[in-house]
Scaffold this active site. Structure first.
Site, PDB file in Angstrom:
ATOM      1  N   SER A   1      -7.250  -0.582  -1.916  1.00  0.00           N
ATOM      2  CA  SER A   1      -7.752  -1.497  -2.944  1.00  0.00           C
ATOM      3  C   SER A   1      -9.103  -1.072  -3.509  1.00  0.00           C
ATOM      4  O   SER A   1      -9.328  -1.135  -4.715  1.00  0.00           O
ATOM      5  CB  SER A   1      -7.834  -2.905  -2.359  1.00  0.00           C
ATOM      6  OG  SER A   1      -8.619  -2.907  -1.176  1.00  0.00           O
TER       7      SER A   1
ATOM      8  N   LYS B   1      -5.588   5.364  10.522  1.00  0.00           N
ATOM      9  CA  LYS B   1      -6.131   4.320   9.652  1.00  0.00           C
ATOM     10  C   LYS B   1      -7.572   4.072  10.077  1.00  0.00           C
ATOM     11  O   LYS B   1      -7.842   3.780  11.241  1.00  0.00           O
ATOM     12  CB  LYS B   1      -5.309   3.048   9.787  1.00  0.00           C
ATOM     13  CG  LYS B   1      -5.895   1.877   9.020  1.00  0.00           C
ATOM     14  CD  LYS B   1      -4.950   0.704   8.988  1.00  0.00           C
ATOM     15  CE  LYS B   1      -5.572  -0.486   8.300  1.00  0.00           C
ATOM     16  NZ  LYS B   1      -4.648  -1.615   8.242  1.00  0.00           N
TER      17      LYS B   1
ATOM     18  N   CYS C   1      -5.724  -8.363  13.956  1.00  0.00           N
ATOM     19  CA  CYS C   1      -4.398  -7.759  13.825  1.00  0.00           C
ATOM     20  C   CYS C   1      -3.502  -7.984  15.043  1.00  0.00           C
ATOM     21  O   CYS C   1      -2.536  -7.250  15.254  1.00  0.00           O
ATOM     22  CB  CYS C   1      -4.546  -6.276  13.520  1.00  0.00           C
ATOM     23  SG  CYS C   1      -5.468  -5.996  11.992  1.00  0.00           S
TER      24      CYS C   1
ATOM     25  N   TYR D   1      -1.831   1.134  -6.087  1.00  0.00           N
ATOM     26  CA  TYR D   1      -1.767   0.034  -7.056  1.00  0.00           C
ATOM     27  C   TYR D   1      -1.608   0.574  -8.473  1.00  0.00           C
ATOM     28  O   TYR D   1      -1.315  -0.187  -9.392  1.00  0.00           O
ATOM     29  CB  TYR D   1      -3.020  -0.846  -6.917  1.00  0.00           C
ATOM     30  CG  TYR D   1      -3.167  -1.365  -5.496  1.00  0.00           C
ATOM     31  CD1 TYR D   1      -2.394  -2.423  -5.040  1.00  0.00           C
ATOM     32  CD2 TYR D   1      -4.023  -0.736  -4.581  1.00  0.00           C
ATOM     33  CE1 TYR D   1      -2.479  -2.869  -3.730  1.00  0.00           C
ATOM     34  CE2 TYR D   1      -4.122  -1.166  -3.267  1.00  0.00           C
ATOM     35  CZ  TYR D   1      -3.344  -2.231  -2.850  1.00  0.00           C
ATOM     36  OH  TYR D   1      -3.420  -2.654  -1.553  1.00  0.00           O
TER      37      TYR D   1
ATOM     38  N   GLU E   1      -4.213  10.816  17.434  1.00  0.00           N
ATOM     39  CA  GLU E   1      -3.448   9.618  17.059  1.00  0.00           C
ATOM     40  C   GLU E   1      -2.062  10.003  16.528  1.00  0.00           C
ATOM     41  O   GLU E   1      -1.060   9.387  16.880  1.00  0.00           O
ATOM     42  CB  GLU E   1      -4.197   8.836  15.968  1.00  0.00           C
ATOM     43  CG  GLU E   1      -5.359   7.991  16.467  1.00  0.00           C
ATOM     44  CD  GLU E   1      -4.873   6.711  17.140  1.00  0.00           C
ATOM     45  OE1 GLU E   1      -3.657   6.472  17.207  1.00  0.00           O
ATOM     46  OE2 GLU E   1      -5.729   5.942  17.616  1.00  0.00           O
TER      47      GLU E   1
ATOM     48  N   ARG F   1     -12.935  -4.698  12.470  1.00  0.00           N
ATOM     49  CA  ARG F   1     -11.749  -4.078  13.066  1.00  0.00           C
ATOM     50  C   ARG F   1     -12.058  -2.744  13.764  1.00  0.00           C
ATOM     51  O   ARG F   1     -11.159  -1.968  14.044  1.00  0.00           O
ATOM     52  CB  ARG F   1     -10.699  -3.862  11.987  1.00  0.00           C
ATOM     53  CG  ARG F   1     -10.308  -5.137  11.225  1.00  0.00           C
ATOM     54  CD  ARG F   1      -8.973  -4.954  10.533  1.00  0.00           C
ATOM     55  NE  ARG F   1      -8.798  -5.757   9.336  1.00  0.00           N
ATOM     56  CZ  ARG F   1      -8.544  -7.057   9.299  1.00  0.00           C
ATOM     57  NH1 ARG F   1      -8.440  -7.757  10.415  1.00  0.00           N
ATOM     58  NH2 ARG F   1      -8.369  -7.663   8.151  1.00  0.00           N
TER      59      ARG F   1
ATOM     60  N   LYS G   1      -4.966   6.596   5.788  1.00  0.00           N
ATOM     61  CA  LYS G   1      -5.492   5.486   4.998  1.00  0.00           C
ATOM     62  C   LYS G   1      -6.963   5.269   5.322  1.00  0.00           C
ATOM     63  O   LYS G   1      -7.290   5.212   6.503  1.00  0.00           O
ATOM     64  CB  LYS G   1      -4.694   4.233   5.345  1.00  0.00           C
ATOM     65  CG  LYS G   1      -5.145   2.993   4.626  1.00  0.00           C
ATOM     66  CD  LYS G   1      -4.319   1.838   5.090  1.00  0.00           C
ATOM     67  CE  LYS G   1      -4.851   0.564   4.486  1.00  0.00           C
ATOM     68  NZ  LYS G   1      -4.197  -0.585   5.020  1.00  0.00           N
TER      69      LYS G   1
HETATM   70  C1  PBG Z   1      -3.822  -4.654   7.437  1.00  0.00           C
HETATM   71  C2  PBG Z   1      -3.950  -3.935   6.157  1.00  0.00           C
HETATM   72  C3  PBG Z   1      -5.117  -3.766   5.408  1.00  0.00           C
HETATM   73  C4  PBG Z   1      -4.740  -3.018   4.290  1.00  0.00           C
HETATM   74  C5  PBG Z   1      -3.389  -2.757   4.384  1.00  0.00           C
HETATM   75  N1  PBG Z   1      -2.917  -3.316   5.564  1.00  0.00           N
HETATM   76  C6  PBG Z   1      -6.464  -4.317   5.598  1.00  0.00           C
HETATM   77  C7  PBG Z   1      -7.232  -3.957   6.783  1.00  0.00           C
HETATM   78  O1  PBG Z   1      -6.824  -3.180   7.627  1.00  0.00           O
HETATM   79  O2  PBG Z   1      -8.320  -4.484   6.913  1.00  0.00           O
HETATM   80  C8  PBG Z   1      -5.680  -2.568   3.215  1.00  0.00           C
HETATM   81  C9  PBG Z   1      -5.029  -2.136   1.963  1.00  0.00           C
HETATM   82  C10 PBG Z   1      -5.952  -1.999   0.826  1.00  0.00           C
HETATM   83  O3  PBG Z   1      -7.182  -2.114   0.937  1.00  0.00           O
HETATM   84  O4  PBG Z   1      -5.436  -1.750  -0.274  1.00  0.00           O
HETATM   85  N2  PBG Z   1      -2.583  -5.231   7.586  1.00  0.00           N
END
Ligand code: PBG
Length: 353
Positions: free
Chosen positions: A304, A225, A148, A343, A263, A247, A278
């Site tokens: 996702s 996140k 990132c 989604y 955070e 990550r 998230k």
């Molecule tokens: C990173 C980002 C991610 C997602 C949104 N922005 C992937 C990650 O951090 O590995 C994941 C979104 C999802 O899984 O729907 N820019």
């Protein structure tokens, strides 16, 4: 016989004191659909949703994403129709992810004014000017190594021998985040949403936007996140898996709850306009904590993997898709989210009609 009464000052706490048996019958308020509607504490509406779009280079492309049934990678020429359909469903906003033609070590497509996301922003704003465009601000989709930001490697720009090899270089990445944010704002983005969990990212972006004349553009922070396995299908969709490591050096440890509030406090102090948690479903406690302690608008990202697992179970006949999708969304709302990136946005908007 045990009978119950209510403690008058704290009416939800039941105490064991004698009272007439069974005067308290909560089922009375569940008797009919009308009663249930009257006493419903949480509601869902298309206004609550933000729909993610994956944009790639090329023409006439509508690639189905295998692990995310009903989701597609779209080329820029497809966006006008898609944006109109989304706006017509009453969904107020989209969030954009780009899959560039070429990747490099610093993710330069992200700050190129003709990069994939700036092109997409312009196309959407032209077709549906009222649709709010949120730009996911991160470098993992644009870097050759899939991390990132800039990575500490001998021979690369910004190499620092005092820092570990492979370390994500925080402060040089901030400068690029600021630059890319002004490029996306110039293209017409309404909201910049940094998702990299880079220290200082909100301040860097706010300062760059202000210096560039974009004081009116908002910043939505992916404040908490987590380093989550539930991003699995996204990495296919955005073609952005890290080529080495993971990550965990920048995204949060799923085991930590108090750290999320730290955070968030930092991001609020740096000037975030909105906050995000998230993923969503495995982190509802974090959402509820943030709702309790902060007043900023709060988003949750149903990622996702959360979408894919409901679909996979439904495809096996194990779950009812519509019912479980809507239940997952109301749960996220009930825990404290003002808005949900999902989604399911288009389907849910149709179901709620
Ligand atoms: C990173 C980002 C991610 C997602 C949104 N922005 C992937 C990650 O951090 O590995 C994941 C979104 C999802 O899984 O729907 N820019």
């Amino acid at each position: 016989m045990t009978i119950y009464t209510l403690e008058p000052t704290t009416p939800t706490i039941l105490k064991t004191q004698p009272l007439r048996p069974l005067v308290l019958r909560p089922r009375r308020l569940r008797l009919s659909g009308g009663l249930r509607r009257l006493v419903r504490e949480t509601t869902l509406a298309p206004d609550d949703f933000i729909y993610p779009l994956f944009v790639r280079t090329g023409n006439g492309i509508r690639n189905p994403i295998g692990s995310m049934p009903g989701q597609f990678q779209l080329s820029v020429d497809q966006l006008a129709g898609e944006a109109e359909a989304i706006a017509n469903l009453g969904i107020p906003a989209v969030i954009l992810f780009g899959i560039p033609a070429t990747k490099d070590s610093c993710g330069s497509d992200n700050f190129n004014e003709n990069g994939i996301v700036p092109q997409a922003i312009r196309a959407i704003k032209e077709a549906a000017p009222e649709l709010i465009v949120i730009s996911d601000m991160c470098f993992c989709e644009y870097t050759s190594h899939g991390h990132c930001g800039i990575i500490n490697l001998p021979g690369e720009d910004h190499y620092d021998p005092h820092l570990p090899e492979g370390y994500l270089l925080n402060d040089p990445t901030l400068e690029l985040l600021g630059r890319a944010s002004t490029v996306h704002a110039e293209a017409g983005a309404d909201i910049i949403a940094p998702s990299g969990m880079i220290d200082g990212m909100i301040d860097a972006i706010r300062s760059a936007l202000d210096a560039g004349g974009f004081q009116h553009v908002s910043v939505m922070s992916y404040a908490a996140k987590y380093a989550s396995g539930f991003y699995g299908p996204f990495r296919d969709a955005a073609e952005s898996p890290p080529s080495f490591g993971d990550r965990s050096q920048y995204q949060m440890d799923p085991a930590n709850r108090r750290e999320a509030l730290k955070e968030v406090a930092i991001d609020v102090a740096e000037g975030a306009d909105m906050l995000m948690v998230k993923p969503a479903m495995p982190y509802l406690d974090i959402l509820a904590d943030m709702r309790r302690d902060f007043n900023l608008p709060l988003a949750a990202y149903q990622v996702s993997g959360e979408y894919a697992m409901i679909h996979a179970a439904a495809a096996n006949g194990w779950l009812d898709l519509q019912r479980c999708a809507l239940e997952s969304l109301i749960g996220i709302k009930r825990a404290g989210a003002d808005m949900i990136i999902t989604y399911f946005a288009k389907d849910a908007a149709r179901w709620l009609r």
